[in-house]
Design a protein around this motif. Structure first.
Motif, mmCIF file in Angstrom:
data_model
loop_
_atom_site.group_PDB
_atom_site.id
_atom_site.type_symbol
_atom_site.label_atom_id
_atom_site.label_comp_id
_atom_site.label_asym_id
_atom_site.label_seq_id
_atom_site.Cartn_x
_atom_site.Cartn_y
_atom_site.Cartn_z
ATOM 1 N N MET A 1 13.318 33.969 -14.096
ATOM 2 C CA MET A 1 12.116 34.012 -13.240
ATOM 3 C C MET A 1 11.310 35.278 -13.555
ATOM 4 S SD MET A 1 10.478 32.551 -10.644
ATOM 5 C CE MET A 1 11.533 31.525 -9.640
ATOM 6 N N THR A 2 10.038 35.111 -13.778
ATOM 7 C CA THR A 2 9.159 36.258 -14.036
ATOM 8 C C THR A 2 8.297 36.481 -12.794
ATOM 9 O OG1 THR A 2 9.051 35.616 -16.362
ATOM 10 C CG2 THR A 2 7.379 37.169 -15.583
ATOM 11 N N ALA A 3 8.311 37.698 -12.263
ATOM 12 C CA ALA A 3 7.500 38.029 -11.087
ATOM 13 C C ALA A 3 6.284 38.826 -11.537
ATOM 14 C CB ALA A 3 8.323 38.844 -10.097
ATOM 15 N N ALA B 1 1.843 26.805 -10.470
ATOM 16 C CA ALA B 1 2.504 25.530 -10.793
ATOM 17 C C ALA B 1 3.805 25.706 -11.559
ATOM 18 C CB ALA B 1 1.543 24.653 -11.607
ATOM 19 N N ASP B 2 3.972 26.825 -12.273
ATOM 20 C CA ASP B 2 5.178 27.005 -13.089
ATOM 21 C C ASP B 2 6.315 27.499 -12.194
ATOM 22 O OD1 ASP B 2 7.208 27.739 -14.781
ATOM 23 O OD2 ASP B 2 5.896 28.676 -16.258
ATOM 24 N N PRO B 3 7.360 26.685 -12.002
ATOM 25 C CA PRO B 3 8.443 27.100 -11.098
ATOM 26 C C PRO B 3 9.233 28.298 -11.611
ATOM 27 C CG PRO B 3 9.003 25.043 -12.225
ATOM 28 C CD PRO B 3 7.582 25.359 -12.596
ATOM 29 N N ASN B 4 9.025 28.665 -12.869
ATOM 30 C CA ASN B 4 9.723 29.834 -13.421
ATOM 31 C C ASN B 4 8.954 31.122 -13.184
ATOM 32 O OD1 ASN B 4 11.820 28.224 -14.758
ATOM 33 N ND2 ASN B 4 10.066 27.458 -15.927
ATOM 34 N N LEU B 5 7.876 31.027 -12.452
ATOM 35 C CA LEU B 5 7.034 32.201 -12.252
ATOM 36 C C LEU B 5 6.837 32.474 -10.764
ATOM 37 C CD1 LEU B 5 4.595 33.459 -14.596
ATOM 38 C CD2 LEU B 5 3.693 33.336 -12.308
ATOM 39 N N GLU B 6 6.969 33.716 -10.372
ATOM 40 C CA GLU B 6 6.698 34.115 -8.979
ATOM 41 C C GLU B 6 5.397 34.906 -8.950
ATOM 42 O OE1 GLU B 6 9.519 36.855 -7.332
ATOM 43 O OE2 GLU B 6 8.478 36.930 -5.402
#
Ligand code: RIB
Ligand code: CA
Length: 308
Positions: free
Chosen positions: A1-3, A23-28
């Motif tokens: 996960m990238t914040a 929209a990208d669930p890997n991004l906070e």
């Protein structure tokens, strides 16, 4: 996960970046901070709040500065992004209010709550980031790293033969950000003009995310027309989303490392120059994108139906 904290001048390709980030669930997306550039800051703040509301996302929006550090302000780029930043699209006035803190304070306090975890992705003029450095120098230690969409090293500029718009809008701020003692990467025109999307790439969003898709496609139409009129292509450059994708997957970009200084005035104002003559620390400069993979990641998440 990238914040990330996204510092932005929304802006049509900024809107693409904001929707992609949501929209990208890997991004906070930890917060949005606004700055002048494509639009006046007040329009940028309104757009950021309205986009969050349309997307049903409770993300803090902190308003940034309205003027550059030193030079007079250039007019907004309404011929690229429309009078208020979203082409001819209109959004209802947002009900939400901005965070009460100025952007530089929001950035510093948010980084301080999670030291070493959050990347600053700056896709507008660098004034807020420079102010954050001036008021809160500890952010060089609390930020994970900084990714800047801006500059042009081995390719011509887009507002002059030398300068890219974000740097040209506040080269003094860019000088402060690029010379600070932290991990800075530059995602400039060398790569972003080579990552292009077509109208067909955005069309699926009309059905997968009807509310956000309608806004995105209407705004993008204005941006496509600008590229057709000025570059003769039925496509658009993917400037701001590329900076976020670099923060997530830097291996999709080939880089070199060199110090960068800014031309602050004259005909070359806003030019980014590889310059090892002084004591400026080296930064990471993207020079070659894995174009297909970057574009594919963007399109996949934008059209995934996560947004309403
Ligand atoms: O030069 C491209 C950059 O300038 C992008 O960030 C665009 O949104 C404008 O701010
Ligand atoms: Ca921008």
């Amino acid at each position: 996960m990238t914040a990330i904290i996204l510092d932005t001048d929304p802006g049509i390709d900024d809107t693409m970046a904001i929707f992609y980030a949501m929209a990208d669930p890997n991004l906070e997306l930890v917060g949005l901070t606004t700055v002048f550039g494509n639009v006046f800051t007040s329009d940028g703040t309104r757009n950021a709040l309205a986009l969050c509301e349309l997307a049903g996302q409770d993300i803090p929006v902190a308003e940034g500065t309205h003027v550059p550090l030193v030079q007079p302000q250039h007019p907004p780029a309404d011929f690229v992004h429309g009078k208020h930043g979203l082409g001819n699209a209109r959004l209802p006035g947002p009900n939400r209010k901005p965070d009460p803190r100025p952007a530089h304070q929001f950035i510093a306090e948010t980084l301080g709550e999670r030291p070493g975890e959050i990347t600053i992705v700056a896709v507008g003029p660098l004034t807020n980031i420079a102010l954050a450095l001036q008021h809160h120098p500890e952010i060089t230690k609390t930020a994970k790293n900084v990714v800047v969409m801006g500059g042009a090293i081995r390719t011509p500029g887009n507002v002059s033969p030398y300068a890219e718009a974000n740097i040209w809008n506040d080269p003094h701020a860019a000088e402060i950000v690029f010379s600070a003692d932290w991990d800075v990467s530059m995602v400039g025109l060398d790569v972003t003009e080579r990552i292009q999307c077509t109208p067909e790439d955005f069309a699926p969003m009309l059905t997968s995310s009807p509310n956000c898709g309608a806004l995105m496609n209407e705004a993008a139409a204005f941006y496509f027309q600008f590229h057709l009129d000025t570059k003769g292509i039925n496509a658009c450059f993917l400037h701001d989303p590329s900076a976020i994708i670099y923060a997530q997957q830097p291996e999709l970009f080939e880089t070199v490392t060199a110090p960068i200084t800014m031309r602050l005035d004259g005909d070359e104002a806003g030019r980014t120059v590889e310059d090892a003559s002084g004591d400026t620390p080296p930064v990471t400069i993207c020079i070659e994108p894995k174009t297909d993979a970057i574009r594919a990641r963007f399109i996949k998440h934008l059209n995934s139906g996560v947004l309403p």
